[in-house]
Design a protein around this motif. Structure first.
Motif, short mmCIF file in Angstrom:
data_model
loop_
_atom_site.label_atom_id
_atom_site.label_comp_id
_atom_site.label_asym_id
_atom_site.label_seq_id
_atom_site.Cartn_x
_atom_site.Cartn_y
_atom_site.Cartn_z
N ASN A 1 -1.38 32.09 0.63
CA ASN A 1 -0.64 33.33 0.48
C ASN A 1 0.82 32.91 0.33
N VAL B 1 5.57 43.41 6.03
CA VAL B 1 5.39 44.53 6.96
C VAL B 1 6.42 45.62 6.69
N SER C 1 9.97 40.93 8.66
CA SER C 1 8.85 40.51 7.80
C SER C 1 8.83 41.39 6.55
N GLY D 1 1.31 45.10 1.01
CA GLY D 1 0.61 44.52 2.16
C GLY D 1 -0.65 43.78 1.75
N TYR E 1 -7.84 33.09 4.58
CA TYR E 1 -8.42 33.58 3.32
C TYR E 1 -9.63 32.77 2.87
N TRP F 1 3.93 32.02 3.37
CA TRP F 1 3.85 33.35 4.01
C TRP F 1 5.10 33.57 4.86
N LYS G 1 -9.27 39.51 7.03
CA LYS G 1 -9.36 39.55 5.57
C LYS G 1 -10.81 39.50 5.09
N TYR H 1 -3.92 37.84 -4.13
CA TYR H 1 -2.57 38.11 -4.59
C TYR H 1 -2.37 37.57 -6.01
N1 GLU Z 1 -0.59 38.84 6.02
C1 GLU Z 1 -0.46 40.02 5.25
C2 GLU Z 1 0.54 39.84 4.13
O1 GLU Z 1 0.95 38.76 3.84
C3 GLU Z 1 -0.20 41.21 6.14
C4 GLU Z 1 1.20 41.46 6.59
C5 GLU Z 1 1.80 40.34 7.38
O2 GLU Z 1 1.47 40.19 8.54
O3 GLU Z 1 2.59 39.61 6.77
O4 GLU Z 1 0.87 40.79 3.49
#
Ligand code: GLU
Length: 381
Positions: A173, A15, A12, A36, A204, A123, A235, A320
């Motif tokens: 996202n 992360v 990820s 993050g 969100y 995402w 969030k 974002y």
């Molecule tokens: N969802 C958040 C992000 O897109 C936290 C990290 C993740 O789990 O991807 O940054």
């Protein structure tokens, strides 16, 4: 040979970059991480106090079932009143974060070899979750130049006899787009016509600007039984570390999801669930955070657009900035340069499947002072 669906998964990006920032800080390096997606605010006091009180009262045993009833009751009430989703506590499962809810939904809806349509940019975890379940993500690339609008041509050609699910995420996202009525109705009609299911990630939902409103796809009665809505407290109430979210779905789908849940989760910590009930008394705190995000958005996006070679549309929701570097070719290279020269961490657009233009995602869930510094440095780039 380990599990073939899981062993080959990519990491990820969000992360990994959060971890990178942590490591660099430990090494004494200066770093500004806008990687993050997490609120920089502390969890509101009354939520924390309730958790402490629950712990002191010995609420430390298993809480078995789909989630404590009083919490599911509040969630169902909220979904009926705010989202127009007709449900009862029986339709709700309280999950360890929204992420597990997405996994549980995908795992329960899809068989090995089934396909799920995912709109890119998306995402970073939807496709890996689908692959982990033996499914096949079918990526439909939305166009930057269309402001990532979903049109018929972005769905219909991607449907096959194996299509089971469409993954939808609004407010989005990383793009910050909010679903329009026209797009929502298109998704509704396609879902009904082709007998599909929707996993709608609405995490969100509360972070939305300019008076816009989120449309919950499960509010359409003709497809309500085919939608798994995923939401949570991470969030909206700055509770990322608590790991608590929920799903709402038909009784039939909920029954299947619970089979996976009971064998993998048992139940969520009761003190965390008790504390989460307090979120429903925190409207003021939640609204205050939203207002601050809106202020930061206005500042950050306006300043970014003053920098030559940069384009950033005003996100309608989430926190974002999706920034296009017009004179660059590769978003990974942009990110490397930003980090090496200026200590700024953003997430490259390629990780979200944006292949046409080099875009970088910067979270503005950060202090104004940090955002000002970033603007200054990006100007130098
Ligand atoms: N969802 C958040 C992000 O897109 C936290 C990290 C993740 O789990 O991807 O940054």
């Amino acid at each position: 040979m380990y599990n073939k669906f899981i062993s080959g998964l990519e990491g990820s990006s969000s992360v990994e970059l959060m971890l990178k920032a942590e490591k660099m800080r430990k090494e004494g390096k200066e770093v500004i991480s806008l990687a993050g997606g997490e609120p920089d605010f502390d969890t509101p006091d009354r939520i924390i106090n309730k958790a402490i009180q629950s712990l002191n009262q010995g609420e430390t045993h298993y809480a078995v079932g789909q989630g404590i009833f009083s919490l599911r009751e509040r969630i169902a009430e909220k979904l009926r009143n705010e989202n127009n989703i007709m449900c009862t506590p029986e339709n709700v499962i309280v999950t360890p974060g929204g992420k597990y809810g997405i996994y549980m939904a995908i795992a329960s809806l899809m068989n090995v070899g089934d396909e799920a349509i995912v709109f890119a940019p998306s995402w970073v975890s939807y496709c890996p979750i689908i692959r982990a379940c033996g499914g096949k993500p079918i990526i439909s690339h939305l166009q930057y130049d269309d402001n990532y609008k979903i049109k018929e041509e972005n769905i219909i050609p991607y449907i096959t006899e194996k299509t089971k699910v469409i993954v939808v995420n609004y407010p989005n996202n990383p793009t910050g787009r909010v679903l329009s009525k026209e797009e929502a109705e298109l998704l509704r009609d396609v879902t009904e016509k082709y007998n599909l299911h929707i996993v709608s990630d609405e995490i969100y939902e509360k972070i939305i600007y300019d008076g816009k409103k989120n449309i919950s796809l499960a509010s359409y009665s003709n497809i309500a039984d085919r939608v798994v809505t995923v939401n949570g407290f991470s969030k909206c109430a700055a509770m990322t570390g608590w790991r608590i979210g929920y799903t709402v779905a038909s009784a039939e789908i909920t029954k299947v999801m619970y089979k996976l849940y009971v064998h993998t989760i048992t139940g969520l910590s009761p003190f965390i669930q008790n504390a989460a009930i307090e979120v429903f008394h925190c409207d003021e705190e939640i609204e205050k955070m939203r207002t601050i995000y809106e202020y930061r958005r206005n500042y950050f996006v306006e300043e970014l657009n003053k920098v030559e070679g940069i384009e950033c549309r005003k996100p309608e929701g989430a926190f974002y900035a999706w920034v296009r570097f017009k004179s660059e070719k590769n978003s990974k290279k942009v990110c490397e340069r930003l980090l090496d020269k200026y200590g700024i961490i953003g997430v490259d657009g390629l990780s979200y499947g944006e292949q046409q233009y080099p875009c970088v995602r910067f979270s503005f869930a950060s202090d104004m002072e940090i955002l000002r510094t970033v603007i200054k440095k990006i100007g130098e780039v």
